[in-house]
Design an enzyme around this catalytic site. Structure first.
Site, short mmCIF file in Angstrom:
data_model
loop_
_atom_site.label_atom_id
_atom_site.label_comp_id
_atom_site.label_asym_id
_atom_site.label_seq_id
_atom_site.Cartn_x
_atom_site.Cartn_y
_atom_site.Cartn_z
N CYS A 134 2.98 -3.74 -9.83
CA CYS A 134 3.86 -4.59 -9.21
C CYS A 134 3.71 -4.14 -7.75
O CYS A 134 4.04 -5.07 -6.74
CB CYS A 134 5.31 -4.78 -9.87
SG CYS A 134 6.20 -3.12 -9.77
N ILE A 190 -2.58 14.63 0.84
CA ILE A 190 -2.50 15.89 1.40
C ILE A 190 -3.92 16.86 1.25
O ILE A 190 -3.97 17.75 2.01
CB ILE A 190 -1.23 16.57 0.70
CG1 ILE A 190 -0.74 17.75 1.62
CG2 ILE A 190 -1.54 17.14 -0.87
CD1 ILE A 190 0.38 18.51 1.31
#
Length: 320
Positions: free
Chosen positions: A156, A215
């Site tokens: 979603c 990261i």
């Protein structure tokens, strides 16, 4: 769409960009949902499970409940200890009165969360996180059956971002289906399994060149030449965040910490910037560079979640 074009032109000339609120994007879908639920014999029921103390998850649960009730759905929020969650999910799976289930993550914050995602019945998974749905999405398969009577559910939040991009006029409707983002370069700062990676795949499958940033590294998602409507490819990227961002038409962020700010100086003039994190990932001065700025997408995400619920109900009808 003309407003989007004019906003881009004004930013390119040095004027401040335009802020687009999620409520504006969501309105089309919330109106459709309200109309559809008004035709049903009973209100569809969504159950939410909250087993953490995350303020963002709690706020999301509250928004989900408020929106659901306003659009003709029933909503029940169950707050419970982590160790009880799996058992309660299975109870909801077997409850014929429950049409959809959402679990507010993170729960354990590790691979156990991925296991819990798979505990939710494929027939009630409004978030589109079941392995079958995820596999279909990565392979660009839009249906669950050969007859194409049952649509596969898309996650979603990535779906909400796609709808935001459509609203902003960034999909080229003159191009063929599956090519509508051809020529667009996109940077996504998030590679979570729930949002960032699925989103990169969705956008690459529609023809975009997508840089997926986390990261540890940057990965490049693309279809390659002549691969229309085939699955995307992923390759390692040696470029820096500054390099990929400065050539991106669209920058999308989802870093869930108040300490992170995307460097405004990395944003190409006239680019579109979108934040889906519960935290504010851009400084206000980004509006002096970007043509369009979408600070949050929560209301669109909830609309897509409820839209998925109705689609699951339609899929179930096609079985019976």
């Amino acid at each position: 769409m003309s407003s989007s074009v004019s906003a881009s032109a004004s930013a390119a000339a040095g004027a401040a960009g335009k802020t687009i609120l999620a409520s504006k994007v969501a309105k089309k879908y919330t109106d459709e949902l309200k109309e559809e639920t008004s035709k049903l014999d009973r209100r569809p029921k969504l159950v939410g499970f909250l087993a953490n103390d995350d303020p963002a998850a709690k706020m999301y649960a509250q928004w989900t409940g408020k929106t659901s009730e306003s659009l003709g759905f029933q909503y029940e929020l169950i707050e419970l200890p982590k160790d009880s969650l799996e058992e309660e999910i299975y109870k909801a799976n077997n409850d014929d009165n429950v049409n959809g289930i959402i679990v507010y993550f993170p729960v354990f914050g590790d691979r156990q969360d991925q296991y819990l995602q798979q505990c939710v019945s494929i027939d009630k998974d409004v978030e589109g996180l079941n392995f079958k749905y995820i596999s279909n999405m990565y392979h660009n398969i839009r249906y669950l059956d050969d007859s194409k009577s049952k649509k596969s559910i898309l996650p979603c939040t990535p779906l909400a971002i796609v709808k935001v991009l459509e609203y902003l006029g960034l999909y080229n409707n003159l191009l063929n289906y599956g090519d509508k983002l051809y020529g667009k370069t996109i940077t996504i700062v998030n590679r979570s399994e729930i949002v960032g990676r699925p989103l990169a795949a969705l956008l690459a499958n529609d023809g975009a060149t997508v840089y997926s940033v986390d990261i540890n590294n940057i990965q490049l998602y693309e279809r390659g030449d002549g691969l229309t409507l085939k699955k995307h490819m992923v390759v390692d990227c040696t470029e820096t965040l500054e390099e990929v961002a400065k050539k991106s038409d669209i920058i999308i962020t989802g870093v869930p910490t108040s300490n992170y700010k995307f460097p405004t100086e990395y944003v190409k003039r006239g680019a579109v910037v979108i934040n889906f994190s519960s935290e504010k990932n851009f400084n206000d001065d980004v509006k002096n560079i970007a043509s369009l700025y979408v600070p949050s997408i929560g209301k669109v995400t909830i609309a897509m979640l409820l839209r998925n619920l109705l689609r699951l109900m339609e899929n179930k009808k096609s079985i019976n």
